[in-house]
Design a protein around this motif. Structure first.
Motif, PDB file in Angstrom:
ATOM      1  N   LEU A 129       2.838  -1.256  44.520  1.00  8.38           N
ATOM      2  CA  LEU A 129       2.463  -2.642  44.217  1.00  8.38           C
ATOM      3  C   LEU A 129       1.384  -2.693  43.141  1.00  8.38           C
ATOM      4  N   ILE A 130       0.426  -1.794  43.214  1.00  7.07           N
ATOM      5  CA  ILE A 130      -0.630  -1.734  42.191  1.00  7.07           C
ATOM      6  C   ILE A 130      -0.030  -1.364  40.839  1.00  7.07           C
ATOM      7  N   ILE A 131       0.900  -0.419  40.831  1.00  4.41           N
ATOM      8  CA  ILE A 131       1.553  -0.030  39.578  1.00  4.41           C
ATOM      9  C   ILE A 131       2.324  -1.212  38.988  1.00  4.41           C
ATOM     10  N   ILE A 132       3.049  -1.934  39.829  1.00  2.00           N
ATOM     11  CA  ILE A 132       3.806  -3.100  39.344  1.00  2.00           C
ATOM     12  C   ILE A 132       2.865  -4.153  38.769  1.00  2.00           C
ATOM     13  N   LEU A 133       1.760  -4.422  39.449  1.00  4.48           N
ATOM     14  CA  LEU A 133       0.799  -5.409  38.941  1.00  4.48           C
ATOM     15  C   LEU A 133       0.185  -4.952  37.613  1.00  4.48           C
ATOM     16  N   THR A 134      -0.060  -3.661  37.495  1.00  3.91           N
ATOM     17  CA  THR A 134      -0.598  -3.111  36.247  1.00  3.91           C
ATOM     18  C   THR A 134       0.414  -3.269  35.115  1.00  3.91           C
ATOM     19  N   ILE A 135       1.671  -2.970  35.387  1.00  5.76           N
ATOM     20  CA  ILE A 135       2.724  -3.146  34.385  1.00  5.76           C
ATOM     21  C   ILE A 135       2.842  -4.625  34.024  1.00  5.76           C
ATOM     22  N   MET A 136       2.787  -5.490  35.024  1.00  2.69           N
ATOM     23  CA  MET A 136       2.932  -6.928  34.816  1.00  2.69           C
ATOM     24  C   MET A 136       1.859  -7.462  33.862  1.00  2.69           C
ATOM     25  N   ARG A 137       0.675  -6.906  33.905  1.00  8.24           N
ATOM     26  CA  ARG A 137      -0.399  -7.359  33.000  1.00  8.24           C
ATOM     27  C   ARG A 137       0.013  -7.224  31.550  1.00  8.24           C
ATOM     28  N   GLY A 138       0.788  -6.189  31.231  1.00  9.35           N
ATOM     29  CA  GLY A 138       1.199  -5.952  29.854  1.00  9.35           C
ATOM     30  C   GLY A 138       2.474  -6.665  29.445  1.00  9.35           C
ATOM     31  N   VAL A 139       3.129  -7.327  30.377  1.00 13.73           N
ATOM     32  CA  VAL A 139       4.384  -8.020  30.074  1.00 13.73           C
ATOM     33  C   VAL A 139       4.068  -9.374  29.439  1.00 13.73           C
ATOM     34  N   LYS A 140       4.783  -9.680  28.377  1.00 11.20           N
ATOM     35  CA  LYS A 140       4.595 -10.978  27.716  1.00 11.20           C
ATOM     36  C   LYS A 140       5.056 -12.095  28.642  1.00 11.20           C
ATOM     37  N   ASP A 141       4.384 -13.219  28.555  1.00 18.24           N
ATOM     38  CA  ASP A 141       4.677 -14.363  29.412  1.00 18.24           C
ATOM     39  C   ASP A 141       6.100 -14.893  29.239  1.00 18.24           C
ATOM     40  N   ASP A 142       6.696 -14.664  28.077  1.00 16.95           N
ATOM     41  CA  ASP A 142       8.049 -15.174  27.828  1.00 16.95           C
ATOM     42  C   ASP A 142       9.144 -14.132  28.083  1.00 16.95           C
ATOM     43  N   ASP A 143       8.773 -12.959  28.605  1.00 17.39           N
ATOM     44  CA  ASP A 143       9.760 -11.911  28.920  1.00 17.39           C
ATOM     45  C   ASP A 143      10.281 -12.132  30.346  1.00 17.39           C
ATOM     46  N   THR A 144      11.030 -13.204  30.499  1.00 16.65           N
ATOM     47  CA  THR A 144      11.462 -13.666  31.820  1.00 16.65           C
ATOM     48  C   THR A 144      12.269 -12.613  32.577  1.00 16.65           C
ATOM     49  N   LYS A 145      13.166 -11.914  31.893  1.00 19.52           N
ATOM     50  CA  LYS A 145      13.992 -10.910  32.583  1.00 19.52           C
ATOM     51  C   LYS A 145      13.131  -9.814  33.200  1.00 19.52           C
ATOM     52  N   GLN A 146      12.173  -9.312  32.450  1.00 18.36           N
ATOM     53  CA  GLN A 146      11.318  -8.255  32.980  1.00 18.36           C
ATOM     54  C   GLN A 146      10.433  -8.789  34.110  1.00 18.36           C
ATOM     55  N   ILE A 147       9.955 -10.002  33.973  1.00 13.17           N
ATOM     56  CA  ILE A 147       9.128 -10.608  35.017  1.00 13.17           C
ATOM     57  C   ILE A 147       9.939 -10.757  36.309  1.00 13.17           C
ATOM     58  N   ILE A 148      11.173 -11.216  36.188  1.00 10.51           N
ATOM     59  CA  ILE A 148      12.039 -11.373  37.367  1.00 10.51           C
ATOM     60  C   ILE A 148      12.334 -10.017  37.998  1.00 10.51           C
ATOM     61  N   ALA A 149      12.621  -9.014  37.165  1.00 15.15           N
ATOM     62  CA  ALA A 149      12.919  -7.673  37.685  1.00 15.15           C
ATOM     63  C   ALA A 149      11.715  -7.107  38.442  1.00 15.15           C
ATOM     64  N   LEU A 150      10.549  -7.156  37.834  1.00 19.92           N
ATOM     65  CA  LEU A 150       9.345  -6.629  38.487  1.00 19.92           C
ATOM     66  C   LEU A 150       8.993  -7.429  39.737  1.00 19.92           C
ATOM     67  N   SER A 151       9.182  -8.732  39.681  1.00 20.96           N
ATOM     68  CA  SER A 151       8.906  -9.580  40.849  1.00 20.96           C
ATOM     69  C   SER A 151       9.856  -9.265  41.999  1.00 20.96           C
ATOM     70  N   SER A 152      11.103  -8.964  41.686  1.00 16.74           N
ATOM     71  CA  SER A 152      12.087  -8.602  42.725  1.00 16.74           C
ATOM     72  C   SER A 152      11.695  -7.292  43.398  1.00 16.74           C
ATOM     73  N   ILE A 153      11.293  -6.325  42.608  1.00 15.30           N
ATOM     74  CA  ILE A 153      10.854  -5.043  43.170  1.00 15.30           C
ATOM     75  C   ILE A 153       9.605  -5.260  44.028  1.00 15.30           C
ATOM     76  N   PHE A 154       8.680  -6.044  43.530  1.00 15.52           N
ATOM     77  CA  PHE A 154       7.434  -6.344  44.238  1.00 15.52           C
ATOM     78  C   PHE A 154       7.721  -7.009  45.584  1.00 15.52           C
ATOM     79  N   GLY A 155       8.546  -8.057  45.572  1.00 18.39           N
ATOM     80  CA  GLY A 155       8.891  -8.765  46.803  1.00 18.39           C
ATOM     81  C   GLY A 155       9.630  -7.886  47.797  1.00 18.39           C
ATOM     82  N   GLY A 156      10.553  -7.082  47.297  1.00 19.34           N
ATOM     83  CA  GLY A 156      11.281  -6.170  48.179  1.00 19.34           C
ATOM     84  C   GLY A 156      10.365  -5.142  48.815  1.00 19.34           C
ATOM     85  N   ALA A 157       9.435  -4.618  48.023  1.00 21.62           N
ATOM     86  CA  ALA A 157       8.491  -3.627  48.551  1.00 21.62           C
ATOM     87  C   ALA A 157       7.624  -4.241  49.656  1.00 21.62           C
ATOM     88  N   ILE A 158       7.190  -5.468  49.452  1.00 23.65           N
ATOM     89  CA  ILE A 158       6.377  -6.126  50.478  1.00 23.65           C
ATOM     90  C   ILE A 158       7.211  -6.388  51.740  1.00 23.65           C
TER      91      ILE A 158
END
Length: 170
Positions: A78-107
């Motif tokens: 989860l910390i790694i995903i949040l760290t990666i998310m910091r570097g993701v552009k706000d308009d990179d919706t596909k990557q945001i959705i992918a990382l959010s799905s992994i994050f939610g599944g992990a939780i």
């Protein structure tokens, strides 16, 4: 709040809620190993307790190692995903959705580990009860879907980069 964190919050909340609601239904309404046919010869709901990772990986390892490993790894992920998310552009919706799905599944799966020391699985696909895929759950599906989307994006980006670097014909 930045758009990417709003997406992360909403997707994570929806995934965790759906995952935990269905798991609690299975846990309280099914007996361990009980199976209900949904699509004959293809799909059942089956109550399985997974003490390992995906597909039972490490399920047979020493219980002390397994518990420490599975209680330590999700927060690190989860910390790694949040760290990666910091570097993701706000308009990179596909990557945001992918990382959010992994994050939610992990939780979703981590909640099970904290509560029960195992993960509740119930989606049971098979062919004529002969060829069977290991049971899984909504959280697992979100993780696999997110990772698949990230991999597809990487492949597409590599192809695009290769096409841009290719010499142009005169």
């Amino acid at each position: 709040m930045k758009k990417k964190y709003l997406y992360l919050s909403v997707i994570t909340g929806l995934l965790v809620a759906a995952d935990q609601l269905v798991k609690m239904y299975i846990h309280t309404q099914f007996h361990l190993g009980e199976s209900v046919v949904v699509i004959p010869n293809f799909f059942n709901l089956t109550y399985v307790r997974n003490f390992g990772a995906a597909f039972g990986f490490l399920a047979e390892s020493h219980p002390s190692f397994r518990e420490i490993f599975f209680l330590a790894m999700p927060p690190i992920a989860l910390i790694i995903i949040l760290t990666i998310m910091r570097g993701v552009k706000d308009d990179d919706t596909k990557q945001i959705i992918a990382l959010s799905s992994i994050f939610g599944g992990a939780i979703g799966n981590y909640i099970d580990r904290l509560r029960f020391r195992y993960v509740i699985d119930f989606l049971d696909f098979h062919v004529n009860n002969k060829y069977s895929w290991p049971a899984f759950n909504i959280a697992d599906s979100a993780i696999v879907g997110g990772v698949t989307l990230l991999l597809l994006m990487m492949v597409m980006e590599a192809r695009q980069k290769k096409a841009e670097e290719a010499p142009k014909a005169p």
